[in-house]
Motif scaffolding. Structure first.
Motif, short mmCIF file in Angstrom:
data_model
loop_
_atom_site.label_atom_id
_atom_site.label_comp_id
_atom_site.label_asym_id
_atom_site.label_seq_id
_atom_site.Cartn_x
_atom_site.Cartn_y
_atom_site.Cartn_z
N LEU A 57 0.83 -1.31 -0.07
CA LEU A 57 0.01 -0.05 0.06
C LEU A 57 0.94 1.24 0.08
CD1 LEU A 57 -3.10 0.85 0.11
CD2 LEU A 57 -2.75 0.92 2.49
N GLU A 58 2.03 1.25 0.64
CA GLU A 58 2.76 2.32 0.77
C GLU A 58 3.73 2.43 -0.90
OE1 GLU A 58 4.65 5.48 2.66
OE2 GLU A 58 3.24 3.93 3.61
N PRO A 61 -0.95 2.56 -5.43
CA PRO A 61 -2.17 3.02 -5.07
C PRO A 61 -3.22 1.59 -5.31
CG PRO A 61 -1.80 3.91 -7.15
CD PRO A 61 -0.39 3.20 -6.78
N TYR A 62 -4.11 1.43 -4.67
CA TYR A 62 -5.18 0.63 -4.62
C TYR A 62 -6.85 1.14 -4.72
CZ TYR A 62 -1.38 -2.92 -4.65
OH TYR A 62 -0.32 -3.58 -4.54
N ASP A 63 -7.48 0.53 -5.28
CA ASP A 63 -8.90 0.99 -4.98
C ASP A 63 -9.67 0.44 -3.96
OD1 ASP A 63 -9.02 3.02 -7.33
OD2 ASP A 63 -8.47 1.02 -8.47
N VAL A 83 -4.61 1.32 8.04
CA VAL A 83 -5.15 1.50 6.53
C VAL A 83 -6.15 3.10 6.89
CG1 VAL A 83 -6.49 1.10 4.94
CG2 VAL A 83 -5.13 -0.47 5.49
N ARG A 84 -6.97 3.01 7.87
CA ARG A 84 -7.69 4.15 8.26
C ARG A 84 -6.77 5.41 8.58
NH1 ARG A 84 -10.31 2.92 5.21
NH2 ARG A 84 -11.71 1.77 5.13
N ARG A 85 -5.65 5.08 9.16
CA ARG A 85 -4.78 6.43 9.54
C ARG A 85 -4.07 7.01 8.24
NH1 ARG A 85 0.17 7.53 10.52
NH2 ARG A 85 1.07 5.63 9.91
N ARG A 86 -3.98 5.92 7.38
CA ARG A 86 -3.17 6.37 6.30
C ARG A 86 -4.01 6.90 5.18
NH1 ARG A 86 1.69 1.83 5.11
NH2 ARG A 86 2.21 1.71 7.04
N GLN A 87 -5.09 6.18 4.86
CA GLN A 87 -5.85 6.27 3.73
C GLN A 87 -7.36 6.20 4.14
OE1 GLN A 87 -5.02 4.90 -0.20
NE2 GLN A 87 -2.91 4.33 0.26
N ALA A 89 -10.21 6.82 3.26
CA ALA A 89 -11.37 6.69 2.12
C ALA A 89 -11.16 5.49 1.36
CB ALA A 89 -11.48 8.19 1.34
N LEU A 90 -10.22 4.70 1.59
CA LEU A 90 -10.05 3.55 0.77
C LEU A 90 -11.04 2.49 1.59
CD1 LEU A 90 -8.42 1.87 -1.32
CD2 LEU A 90 -6.69 1.24 0.76
#
Length: 459
Positions: A57-58, A61-63, A83-87, A89-90
């Motif tokens: 993920l770093e 990008p992924y959808d 993941v919530r901390r980094r992105q 909206a993912l």
């Protein structure tokens, strides 16, 4: 079968293909989800751990992310928080085989997109992925998969089974095939193997219920010379025979707890030992299992290991009984008739009605045996109701709509066929009996009945 850490990525057909990262420590589950979503137009990549997923993920990008909940090291829920901390909206879809996780996932609905329970409903997975990423599902439908010519799937329930098998075949996923005895579980295993990348390898079948418990371990894993009384030579086991191919463990619910533990080890890392040997051996065999038992009830009763159940039941395919697939009965009967007769036998309309009316408690196996008997009893090409076993002849009143109570409609069809054949042969009874495939004595009995009922039986 060992858990691999190499990545799996489907070819990207378009720069607009949604990118999905699949995270699971089970290589079969990763392969199944990647293959399924890849064939539906997604670009998929896999990770064998939460740590590996975060590194991917770093880097790119992924959808969407699809992740197991319980994994060694960092859990899926811990990864979700990161993941919530980094992105924020993912979209992240959580997968779990453990009912006690559902409340935890439900409480985190503000963080996770949703959750799926194992065995996964692939249609539900596709629907969630499509809605989360806005994908249109441009890949070909699995309903268009070309099936082997001898595969019968006319009914909607059986088409659903074939569809699931075709979806799962290209992956390495372990499949638990459930259903009543004789329903066709082995046919599903055959199909999965034939449509898989392992089709060039062996499909090895082991009936766990037919082999005595003290010999089943040797059957599965082999033995060394002198390992036990009667072991006069070395013997390789079925797992070694299936290396590079597929092994079907039929009636897995009959396996003893001791062997269940050894099977679990094979699933986890592919390792086993022959009876009488300390040498470690390995196998790369895809494992399919089948049962007519309710394994969840067996787990609750302490007769089947829960961890083995979840390992085997990555995807469950249930084969419905033949009584729930009436549209398959006549195509199957025709196939069996051609197989046993060698020519082009015909089922009389009355025979068709009786076959569709029967409840088939023995399922496809019972139908096969009934047609084999009918072919032997029939003298000509036409198979009549009297050629069927008595239990099938007498079931007309029990049938579905279209079979009138008391068998009146069936008798009417039979009478019409006999009278028509009589006329076609100029009322010559010998030729008529030969054409119908019945004895002249039987025909004379029928003619006497029809004469008493007022039907024209003479020129």
């Amino acid at each position: 079968m060992t858990d691999r850490t190499d990545d799996f990525m489907t070819p990207v057909s378009s720069s607009k293909s949604p990118r999905v990262l699949i995270v699971d420590d089970d290589d079969g589950q990763r392969s199944l989800l990647a293959s399924f979503l890849g064939r539906r137009g997604f670009a998929t990549q896999t990770a064998a751990s939460a740590e590996q997923a975060l590194a991917r993920l770093e880097a790119e990008p992924y959808d969407m992310i699809v992740s197991d909940v319980r994994m060694p090291g960092m859990s899926g829920l811990e990864m979700l928080a990161e993941v919530r901390r980094r992105q924020p909206a993912l979209p992240v879809l959580m997968v779990t085989a453990f009912a006690d996780i559902r409340d935890a996932v439900g409480a985190m609905r503000d963080g996770a997109l949703n959750y799926l329970a194992k065995p996964i409903d692939l249609d539900e997975l596709y629907d969630l992925a499509r809605r989360a990423t806005g994908a249109g599902g441009g890949a070909a439908s699995v309903d268009e998969v070309e099936l082997p010519a001898d595969t019968i799937a006319e009914s909607a329930p059986m088409r659903a089974v074939i569809r699931e098998a075709a979806l799962a075949a290209p992956s390495e996923v372990r499949i638990l095939i459930t259903g009543e005895s004789g329903a066709g579980k082995e046919i599903v295993a055959d199909l999965v193997h034939r449509l898989s990348p392992r089709a060039g390898g062996a499909l090895v079948k082991v009936n766990c219920a037919a082999i005595p418990e003290n010999l089943l371990e040797s059957e599965l894993f082999g033995h060394e010379r002198g390992a036990f009384t009667g072991a006069s030579s070395q013997r390789i086991g079925r797992f070694e025979e299936a290396d590079g191919g597929t092994i079907l463990l039929d009636e897995i619910g009959e396996m003893s707890p001791g062997l269940q533990a050894k099977l679990l080890r094979v699933i986890q890392d592919g390792g086993f030992q022959r009876v009488g040997s300390n040498r470690e051996r390995r196998t790369d065999a895809r494992i399919l299992a089948s049962t007519n038992r309710d394994l969840e009830a067996e787990v609750a009763a302490g007769r089947f290991r829960e961890d083995l159940f979840f390992r085997l039941n990555v995807l469950e395919i249930h084969v419905p009984p033949l009584r729930e697939r009436v549209a398959d009965i006549i195509p199957l009967a025709n196939q069996f008739a051609r197989q046993f007769a060698g020519g082009r036998p015909r089922l009389a309309p009355a025979t068709i009605a009786r076959l569709e009316a029967h409840n088939w408690p023995g399922n496809v196996r019972e139908l096969r045996n009934a047609i084999e008997r009918a072919v032997l009893m029939a003298r000509g090409e036409l198979i009549l109701p009297e050629h069927l076993p008595r239990r099938v002849q007498g079931s007309a009143a029990e049938g579905p709509a279209g079979a009138v109570a008391g068998g009146g409609r069936i008798e009417e069809v039979e009478r019409g066929l006999i009278l028509q054949t009589l006329r076609e042969h100029g009322f010559n009874r010998t030729e008529t009996a030969r054409a119908l495939g019945i004895s002249r004595r039987t025909l004379l009995y029928k003619i006497q009945q029809y004469r008493q009922q007022g039907f024209p039986v003479e020129p």
